[in-house]
Structures are given as structure tokens and as C-alpha cells.
Design an enzyme around this catalytic site. Structure first.
Site, PDB file in Angstrom:
ATOM      1  N   ASP A  18       0.861  -1.181   0.000  1.00 16.02           N
ATOM      2  CA  ASP A  18       0.000   0.000   0.000  1.00 16.02           C
ATOM      3  C   ASP A  18       0.899   1.232   0.000  1.00 16.02           C
ATOM      4  O   ASP A  18       2.117   1.115   0.046  1.00 16.02           O
ATOM      5  CB  ASP A  18      -0.955  -0.036   1.205  1.00 16.02           C
ATOM      6  CG  ASP A  18      -0.202   0.022   2.532  1.00 16.02           C
ATOM      7  OD1 ASP A  18       1.043   0.139   2.529  1.00 16.02           O
ATOM      8  OD2 ASP A  18      -0.866  -0.057   3.578  1.00 16.02           O
ATOM      9  N   GLY A  49       1.099   3.639   2.215  1.00 12.78           N
ATOM     10  CA  GLY A  49       1.452   4.167   3.528  1.00 12.78           C
ATOM     11  C   GLY A  49       0.485   5.241   3.983  1.00 12.78           C
ATOM     12  O   GLY A  49       0.434   5.576   5.163  1.00 12.78           O
ATOM     13  N   PHE A  57      -2.824   5.375   4.326  1.00 13.77           N
ATOM     14  CA  PHE A  57      -3.863   4.994   5.286  1.00 13.77           C
ATOM     15  C   PHE A  57      -3.311   4.897   6.704  1.00 13.77           C
ATOM     16  O   PHE A  57      -3.911   5.385   7.655  1.00 13.77           O
ATOM     17  CB  PHE A  57      -4.502   3.660   4.867  1.00 13.77           C
ATOM     18  CG  PHE A  57      -5.643   3.252   5.753  1.00 13.77           C
ATOM     19  CD1 PHE A  57      -6.879   3.872   5.633  1.00 13.77           C
ATOM     20  CD2 PHE A  57      -5.478   2.277   6.722  1.00 13.77           C
ATOM     21  CE1 PHE A  57      -7.941   3.517   6.455  1.00 13.77           C
ATOM     22  CE2 PHE A  57      -6.534   1.906   7.559  1.00 13.77           C
ATOM     23  CZ  PHE A  57      -7.765   2.532   7.416  1.00 13.77           C
ATOM     24  N   GLN A  93     -10.988   7.852  -4.773  1.00 13.80           N
ATOM     25  CA  GLN A  93     -11.564   8.319  -3.506  1.00 13.80           C
ATOM     26  C   GLN A  93     -12.821   9.138  -3.830  1.00 13.80           C
ATOM     27  O   GLN A  93     -13.381   8.981  -4.897  1.00 13.80           O
ATOM     28  CB  GLN A  93     -10.525   9.145  -2.723  1.00 13.80           C
ATOM     29  CG  GLN A  93      -9.336   8.327  -2.217  1.00 13.80           C
ATOM     30  CD  GLN A  93      -9.666   7.463  -0.987  1.00 13.80           C
ATOM     31  OE1 GLN A  93     -10.748   7.557  -0.410  1.00 13.80           O
ATOM     32  NE2 GLN A  93      -8.732   6.602  -0.611  1.00 13.80           N
ATOM     33  N   ASP A 108      -8.700  -7.132  -0.091  1.00 15.08           N
ATOM     34  CA  ASP A 108      -7.837  -7.480   1.040  1.00 15.08           C
ATOM     35  C   ASP A 108      -8.537  -7.045   2.301  1.00 15.08           C
ATOM     36  O   ASP A 108      -9.368  -6.127   2.265  1.00 15.08           O
ATOM     37  CB  ASP A 108      -6.496  -6.725   0.963  1.00 15.08           C
ATOM     38  CG  ASP A 108      -6.647  -5.286   1.408  1.00 15.08           C
ATOM     39  OD1 ASP A 108      -7.188  -4.471   0.647  1.00 15.08           O
ATOM     40  OD2 ASP A 108      -6.274  -4.962   2.563  1.00 15.08           O
ATOM     41  N   CYS A 163     -14.718 -27.818   5.364  1.00 17.40           N
ATOM     42  CA  CYS A 163     -13.455 -27.196   4.946  1.00 17.40           C
ATOM     43  C   CYS A 163     -12.369 -28.271   4.886  1.00 17.40           C
ATOM     44  O   CYS A 163     -12.297 -29.129   5.761  1.00 17.40           O
ATOM     45  CB  CYS A 163     -13.092 -26.113   5.956  1.00 17.40           C
ATOM     46  SG  CYS A 163     -11.500 -25.306   5.667  1.00 17.40           S
ATOM     47  N   CYS A 199      -9.032 -27.495   4.794  1.00 16.81           N
ATOM     48  CA  CYS A 199      -7.760 -26.831   5.054  1.00 16.81           C
ATOM     49  C   CYS A 199      -6.923 -27.717   5.991  1.00 16.81           C
ATOM     50  O   CYS A 199      -7.442 -28.639   6.617  1.00 16.81           O
ATOM     51  CB  CYS A 199      -7.981 -25.440   5.651  1.00 16.81           C
ATOM     52  SG  CYS A 199      -8.250 -25.418   7.434  1.00 16.81           S
ATOM     53  N   CYS A 226      -8.511 -28.021   9.537  1.00 19.78           N
ATOM     54  CA  CYS A 226      -9.749 -28.815   9.644  1.00 19.78           C
ATOM     55  C   CYS A 226      -9.494 -30.296   9.363  1.00 19.78           C
ATOM     56  O   CYS A 226     -10.224 -31.157   9.849  1.00 19.78           O
ATOM     57  CB  CYS A 226     -10.809 -28.260   8.700  1.00 19.78           C
ATOM     58  SG  CYS A 226     -11.383 -26.623   9.225  1.00 19.78           S
ATOM     59  N   HIS A 239      -7.039 -21.434   9.267  1.00 19.86           N
ATOM     60  CA  HIS A 239      -8.388 -21.826   8.831  1.00 19.86           C
ATOM     61  C   HIS A 239      -9.137 -20.643   8.216  1.00 19.86           C
ATOM     62  O   HIS A 239      -9.713 -20.762   7.131  1.00 19.86           O
ATOM     63  CB  HIS A 239      -9.237 -22.425   9.958  1.00 19.86           C
ATOM     64  CG  HIS A 239     -10.687 -22.424   9.564  1.00 19.86           C
ATOM     65  ND1 HIS A 239     -11.191 -23.326   8.666  1.00 19.86           N
ATOM     66  CD2 HIS A 239     -11.686 -21.541   9.844  1.00 19.86           C
ATOM     67  CE1 HIS A 239     -12.468 -23.009   8.424  1.00 19.86           C
ATOM     68  NE2 HIS A 239     -12.795 -21.938   9.126  1.00 19.86           N
TER      69      HIS A 239
HETATM   70 ZN   LIG Z   1     -10.507 -25.100   7.762  1.00 21.31          ZN
END
Ligand SMILES: [Zn+2]
Length: 365
Positions: A92, A94, A96, A200, A277, A315, A317, A320, A346
Site C-alpha cells: 500500500d 502508507g 492509510f 476516492q 484485502d 473445509c 484446510c 480442519c 483456517h
Molecule cells: Zn478449515
């Protein structure tokens, strides 16, 4: 069509399935980008990010500039090499963080004078300096230096802020074009670092339009919509995104900054947003909040004390597949650092899974 953004399919509602070609990685979009504030996605090691398929993450210019310093990172070969992350990075501007974290800011047309939130030392960021710092860090995508209009803001304030953002966008891009070859990893055989402009305009539709049109004339590599998710109701966020998207070129990526909840990111992706993001999945994870296919799970709750099920049965992942709700609850109760790591893995995998399903459904149109 630009070679650097390859459109694969598009729906009537505007949703796009595409591929973003960056120096370190081809990124399948729509994509959710985990936030790696200080050269780390909090509590998640780089190899775990690779395991669940993160292709691009964010770095925060303000934090890395203050510590360990962009010149130090440049000397060590750039942020990719420093943090051992071979895939894509976006930094970014900077701006923000200067507004949200630093003290005693003084804003002039030239830039922003501020004091570090770490030690009170005095610093100055201009559009040129922000771009210099981002080039030293050497991300795949740099962002133009902007002013994020606070919410709520009067029309006069939004207009003044927008004037600054548009002037700074032109200066950021001119400086970027003159210096982007100075990235630590520069290789004339691979594609270049890219620079995105930020739309903006507060919550004023006409200011948003004006800003988008002006930035498109400047011809950035991609366009972000900033200043959203700053406390406004979600209908207003949607309205601003819907206003701006049709004004942006079809053959360039579109990025909505700082969003959102799982249902939000899916909704925006289906409207035609390519990149998003947010710190939410990792921040919530550190507070024991899991996002799952069955809704939000506060893993601290007593009801999970002997629950042998995986955190999210739908899930697959690494967390999990291996651990139970009871174990995750125990780690949180015991204050074990592994809790933050497993919960974050997760949540991020869940977010990336949403985007993967959206990509699939968009490609099948
Ligand atoms: Zn998961």
C-alpha cells in the site's frame, strides 16, 4: 486486451474470471489477498500460506519504512527475498496508516509530516517518497499515494481531499514511471512492477465518478476503490462500488481495499471486483472467531469443550483436516500461541476457498 490482465470469462452481472500476470506470480482472479502488515501475515508462516494457495499478499509501506527500514530491505534484495516469499506482493502507499496510526500530522499539498507511532520521531511522506519506498521494497504492485477521506465527511471536506488525491495520483505515477526500473529484482526479461491508482471521493457519487474518470485518463496499470469500509453502512459501500466499476477499463484489474466479511467479498467479486484485502480473517482469528460454512463460530464457547468435530466440517484446510474444535478451544483457553496460528490458517483458507468457488462458477458461464 492488455497482456498483463487476461480476461477469461464475464457474466451479465459483471463478475469476471481473469488472470493477473505479475513479475513473481500469475494470480487467478477474483482473489482475496491476506494482509502481511510487517512483512508477515500475523501468526502464519510463509509455507502455510503456500499450502492453502495464497498467490499474493500485502505488505504495509508505513510499517516497513519505520521498521526495519526500506533501505535495509533494499540492501537485502527487496521484500520478497527478505521475508522469503517467492510469490506476488502488493504494497500500500502508507497513506492509510499515516492517517490512522501516526501522531501530529500536518498535511500540505506537498505531502504529510507525521510522527512515528513507535518512537515519536518526525517523518515526511510525499507521493514521490511513498513510491521510492515501495520501489525499494520491490513489490509486484505499488499503490499511488492518496488521502483516505474519513467517514462521515462534509462535501467540502470530501472535495478538498479528492483534489489532493488526484494531484498526488499524477505525481505518484510520473515518479513511478521514471523510477520503477530501480526495483531490487529488476530484470528486463520479465514484466515490470505495476502501479495502481486509488479512487476516492467519500460517499459522494459524483466525486467518485469524477475521480475515476480522471485516474483512467492518467492510464494506471490497475484501479483501486479506497475509502470504503470506514464505518459507513454496507448499502453505501455497495452503491459506491456499483457507481465506480462501470467507469473503469474492462482490461485492467479492479481492487476494492479493506473489505470485508465472507458474504461481502463474494458479492463484490460477482459484481466485477477482481482483488480484495482485509485484516478481518486474521484479526478475528486472534480473537478466537472462526468463519465457517455454518456461520461464525466463537471457538472459546464452552459448548466446544469436548466437540470432536473439525472447526468446519465442509473445509479441507490443513487445520480442519487435522484438529478438533475441542483442541482449538483448549489452545485458546490456555493462551497458547498456536491458537492464533491455527485459527488464522483456517480463516484465511476459508476466505480463499470462497474466492476459488466464485472463480469456478464464473469460469463456467
Ligand atoms: Zn478449515
Amino acid at each position: 486486451m492488455s497482456q498483463l490482465f487476461q480476461l477469461i470469462a464475464q457474466t451479465a452481472a459483471g463478475g469476471r474470471r481473469a488472470r493477473l500476470v505479475l513479475p513473481h506470480q500469475n494470480v487467478e482472479t477474483p482473489v482475496f489477498m491476506p494482509v502481511g502488515t510487517q512483512g508477515t501475515v500475523k501468526a502464519v508462516p510463509q509455507d502455510a500460506l503456500e499450502t492453502f494457495g495464497a498467490e499474493i499478499i500485502l505488505g504495509n509501506t508505513y510499517h516497513l519504512y519505520l521498521r526495519p527500514g526500506h533501505e535495509a530491505i533494499r540492501r537485502m534484495g527487496g521484500l520478497h527475498r527478505f521475508m522469503s516469499w517467492p510469490r506476488a506482493l502488493l504494497t500500500d502507499s502508507g497513506g492509510f496508516q499515516v492517517y490512522s496510526l501516526s501522531q501530529l500530522r500536518k498535511v500540505t499539498d506537498d505531502g504529510v509530516q507525521f510522527r512515528s507511532h513507535l518512537d515519536g520521531s518526525s517523518h515526511f511522506f510525499s507521493p514521490e517518497h511513498s513510491i521510492d519506498v515501495q520501489i525499494a521494497l520491490g513489490a509486484d504492485i505499488a499503490m499511488a499515494f492518496d488521502e483516505c477521506t474519513e467517514y462521515p465527511a462534509t462535501r467540502t471536506r470530501a472535495e478538498e481531499s479528492l483534489r489532493l488525491t488526484m494531484t498526488w495520483a499524477a505525481r505518484s505515477l510520473a515518479h513511478f514511471r521514471a523510477h520503477s526500473h530501480e526495483v531490487p529484482w529488476f530484470d528486463p526479461r520479465v514484466c515490470c512492477m505495476q502501479c495502481f491508482g486509488i479512487v476516492q471521493g467519500g460517499m459522494c457519487r459524483d466525486l467518485r465518478r469524477q475521480c475515476a474518470e480522471r485516474l483512467v485518463e492518467m492510464d494506471f496499470d490497475g484501479y483501486a476503490i479506497g475509502g470504503l469500509s470506514v464505518g459507513e453502512p454496507r448499502e453505501l459501500t455497495m452503491e459506491m462500488i456499483a457507481e465506480v466499476l462501470p467507469l473503469l477499463p474492462r482490461d485492467k484489474p479492479r481492487y476494492v481495499m479493506g473489505v470485508g466479511y465472507p458474504d461481502e467479498i463474494e458479492q463484490y467479486a460477482r459484481m466485477g471486483v477482481d482483488m480484495m484485502d482485509c485484516v478481518l480473517p486474521t484479526r478475528a482469528a486472534r480473537h478466537a472467531l472462526l468463519f465457517t460454512s455454518e456461520g461464525r463460530v466463537n471457538i472459546k464457547n464452552r459448548q466446544y469443550a469436548e466437540d470432536q468435530n473439525p472447526p468446519d466440517p465442509a473445509c479441507d484446510c490443513p487445520v480442519c483436516r487435522r484438529y478438533s474444535r475441542a483442541y482449538l478451544r483448549h489452545l485458546v483457553q490456555a493462551g497458547e500461541p498456536l491458537a492464533a496460528t491455527l485459527n488464522s490458517i483456517h480463516n484465511l483458507a476459508f476466505y480463499l476457498g470462497i474466492m476459488q468457488r466464485v472463480r469456478q462458477s464464473l469460469a463456467e458461464v
